[in-house]
Design a protein around this motif. Sequence first.
Motif, PDB file in Angstrom:
ATOM      1  N   LEU A 278     -14.232  13.921 -17.457  1.00 48.90           N
ATOM      2  CA  LEU A 278     -13.543  12.637 -17.644  1.00 48.90           C
ATOM      3  C   LEU A 278     -12.035  12.828 -17.791  1.00 48.90           C
ATOM      4  N   ARG A 279     -11.643  13.853 -18.527  1.00 45.61           N
ATOM      5  CA  ARG A 279     -10.202  14.134 -18.676  1.00 45.61           C
ATOM      6  C   ARG A 279      -9.581  14.491 -17.335  1.00 45.61           C
ATOM      7  N   LYS A 280     -10.300  15.305 -16.568  1.00 46.84           N
ATOM      8  CA  LYS A 280      -9.782  15.707 -15.262  1.00 46.84           C
ATOM      9  C   LYS A 280      -9.677  14.495 -14.334  1.00 46.84           C
ATOM     10  N   GLU A 281     -10.708  13.654 -14.322  1.00 50.87           N
ATOM     11  CA  GLU A 281     -10.688  12.456 -13.489  1.00 50.87           C
ATOM     12  C   GLU A 281      -9.552  11.517 -13.913  1.00 50.87           C
ATOM     13  N   ASN A 282      -9.362  11.373 -15.215  1.00 54.02           N
ATOM     14  CA  ASN A 282      -8.289  10.532 -15.737  1.00 54.02           C
ATOM     15  C   ASN A 282      -6.927  11.048 -15.282  1.00 54.02           C
ATOM     16  N   LYS A 283      -6.749  12.365 -15.338  1.00 54.65           N
ATOM     17  CA  LYS A 283      -5.487  12.977 -14.907  1.00 54.65           C
ATOM     18  C   LYS A 283      -5.242  12.721 -13.416  1.00 54.65           C
ATOM     19  N   GLU A 284      -6.283  12.871 -12.609  1.00 55.04           N
ATOM     20  CA  GLU A 284      -6.163  12.638 -11.164  1.00 55.04           C
ATOM     21  C   GLU A 284      -5.868  11.167 -10.863  1.00 55.04           C
ATOM     22  N   LEU A 285      -6.553  10.263 -11.549  1.00 57.92           N
ATOM     23  CA  LEU A 285      -6.322   8.836 -11.323  1.00 57.92           C
ATOM     24  C   LEU A 285      -4.918   8.424 -11.762  1.00 57.92           C
ATOM     25  N   THR A 286      -4.442   8.994 -12.851  1.00 56.21           N
ATOM     26  CA  THR A 286      -3.087   8.705 -13.314  1.00 56.21           C
ATOM     27  C   THR A 286      -2.064   9.174 -12.282  1.00 56.21           C
ATOM     28  N   ALA A 287      -2.284  10.354 -11.725  1.00 54.09           N
ATOM     29  CA  ALA A 287      -1.366  10.870 -10.699  1.00 54.09           C
ATOM     30  C   ALA A 287      -1.364   9.962  -9.471  1.00 54.09           C
ATOM     31  N   LYS A 288      -2.540   9.498  -9.054  1.00 53.33           N
ATOM     32  CA  LYS A 288      -2.626   8.587  -7.901  1.00 53.33           C
ATOM     33  C   LYS A 288      -1.930   7.262  -8.207  1.00 53.33           C
ATOM     34  N   LEU A 289      -2.124   6.764  -9.411  1.00 53.34           N
ATOM     35  CA  LEU A 289      -1.505   5.505  -9.803  1.00 53.34           C
ATOM     36  C   LEU A 289       0.020   5.619  -9.806  1.00 53.34           C
ATOM     37  N   LEU A 290       0.525   6.721 -10.314  1.00 54.77           N
ATOM     38  CA  LEU A 290       1.974   6.937 -10.306  1.00 54.77           C
ATOM     39  C   LEU A 290       2.512   7.017  -8.880  1.00 54.77           C
ATOM     40  N   ASP A 291       1.764   7.663  -7.994  1.00 51.28           N
ATOM     41  CA  ASP A 291       2.168   7.773  -6.590  1.00 51.28           C
ATOM     42  C   ASP A 291       2.206   6.397  -5.927  1.00 51.28           C
ATOM     43  N   VAL A 292       1.161   5.617  -6.122  1.00 47.42           N
ATOM     44  CA  VAL A 292       1.107   4.272  -5.530  1.00 47.42           C
ATOM     45  C   VAL A 292       2.220   3.407  -6.105  1.00 47.42           C
ATOM     46  N   ASN A 293       2.451   3.517  -7.406  1.00 47.07           N
ATOM     47  CA  ASN A 293       3.518   2.743  -8.049  1.00 47.07           C
ATOM     48  C   ASN A 293       4.881   3.095  -7.449  1.00 47.07           C
ATOM     49  N   GLU A 294       5.115   4.378  -7.229  1.00 49.28           N
ATOM     50  CA  GLU A 294       6.364   4.831  -6.622  1.00 49.28           C
ATOM     51  C   GLU A 294       6.536   4.234  -5.222  1.00 49.28           C
ATOM     52  N   LYS A 295       5.462   4.229  -4.451  1.00 51.19           N
ATOM     53  CA  LYS A 295       5.519   3.669  -3.089  1.00 51.19           C
ATOM     54  C   LYS A 295       5.766   2.165  -3.124  1.00 51.19           C
ATOM     55  N   LEU A 296       5.140   1.483  -4.069  1.00 51.77           N
ATOM     56  CA  LEU A 296       5.363   0.040  -4.182  1.00 51.77           C
ATOM     57  C   LEU A 296       6.807  -0.269  -4.577  1.00 51.77           C
ATOM     58  N   GLU A 297       7.349   0.529  -5.486  1.00 50.86           N
ATOM     59  CA  GLU A 297       8.747   0.337  -5.874  1.00 50.86           C
ATOM     60  C   GLU A 297       9.669   0.559  -4.678  1.00 50.86           C
ATOM     61  N   PHE A 298       9.368   1.545  -3.860  1.00 49.75           N
ATOM     62  CA  PHE A 298      10.174   1.812  -2.666  1.00 49.75           C
ATOM     63  C   PHE A 298      10.108   0.617  -1.712  1.00 49.75           C
ATOM     64  N   LEU A 299       8.904   0.095  -1.479  1.00 50.39           N
ATOM     65  CA  LEU A 299       8.749  -1.063  -0.596  1.00 50.39           C
ATOM     66  C   LEU A 299       9.482  -2.285  -1.141  1.00 50.39           C
ATOM     67  N   LEU A 300       9.435  -2.455  -2.453  1.00 47.54           N
ATOM     68  CA  LEU A 300      10.132  -3.587  -3.063  1.00 47.54           C
ATOM     69  C   LEU A 300      11.637  -3.449  -2.891  1.00 47.54           C
ATOM     70  N   ARG A 301      12.162  -2.229  -3.078  1.00 53.92           N
ATOM     71  CA  ARG A 301      13.604  -2.011  -2.877  1.00 53.92           C
ATOM     72  C   ARG A 301      13.972  -2.278  -1.419  1.00 53.92           C
ATOM     73  N   GLN A 302      13.140  -1.839  -0.495  1.00 51.44           N
ATOM     74  CA  GLN A 302      13.404  -2.064   0.936  1.00 51.44           C
ATOM     75  C   GLN A 302      13.443  -3.559   1.225  1.00 51.44           C
ATOM     76  N   LYS A 303      12.525  -4.297   0.633  1.00 52.80           N
ATOM     77  CA  LYS A 303      12.472  -5.743   0.875  1.00 52.80           C
ATOM     78  C   LYS A 303      13.698  -6.444   0.285  1.00 52.80           C
ATOM     79  N   LEU A 304      14.141  -5.984  -0.885  1.00 60.14           N
ATOM     80  CA  LEU A 304      15.320  -6.575  -1.526  1.00 60.14           C
ATOM     81  C   LEU A 304      16.594  -6.294  -0.756  1.00 60.14           C
ATOM     82  N   ILE A 305      16.658  -5.133  -0.102  1.00 61.72           N
ATOM     83  CA  ILE A 305      17.838  -4.762   0.674  1.00 61.72           C
ATOM     84  C   ILE A 305      17.924  -5.581   1.940  1.00 61.72           C
ATOM     85  N   SER A 306      16.812  -5.843   2.576  1.00 61.36           N
ATOM     86  CA  SER A 306      16.850  -6.578   3.853  1.00 61.36           C
ATOM     87  C   SER A 306      16.899  -8.075   3.713  1.00 61.36           C
TER      88      SER A 306
END
Length: 154
Positions: free
Chosen positions: A126-154
């Motif tokens: 469970l700890r390992k799965e939690n760590k992996e899911l947290t890493a995926k969530l941070l990655d997706v969050n980073e990508k969403l922030e990038f897309l939001l910045r791109q949308k705000l710029i254009s």
Amino acid sequence: MSAQHIHILYIDDEIHNLNAFKASFRRLYTIFTASSAEEAEKVLEKEEVHIIISDQRMPRMTGIEFFESILDRYSEPIRILLTGYADINAVIDAINKGQVYKYFSKPWNDEDLRHNIEKAFEVYALRKENKELTAKLLDVNEKLEFLLRQKLIS
């Protein structure tokens, strides 16, 4: 994951305890043994270990001291302490310093220990799965922030 894929490191300075543990559990789990903290560290360097079970009273380094010494480098394995001595201070230190999951008295009951090994592995997984899911969530969050910045710029 099947029980056979659970990797356990058992540390005890008494060879007959190492042999008894291995004889009791080798058909259920992958067992590594060490008769000292130094040997145990060598196993940890080479093998993936899910659960570490250590005797408390050993020469040069107690089980708690061993657990405390490896926390920074090997924080993922679940730690279980075995001892033939009912020392409340050792129990308190085990929990506070070595982050021990369970504490058992010697001689151990095979069925009780097996049950708790299974529970400890559930915690590990469970700890390992939690760590992996947290890493995926941070990655997706980073990508969403990038897309939001791109949308705000254009």
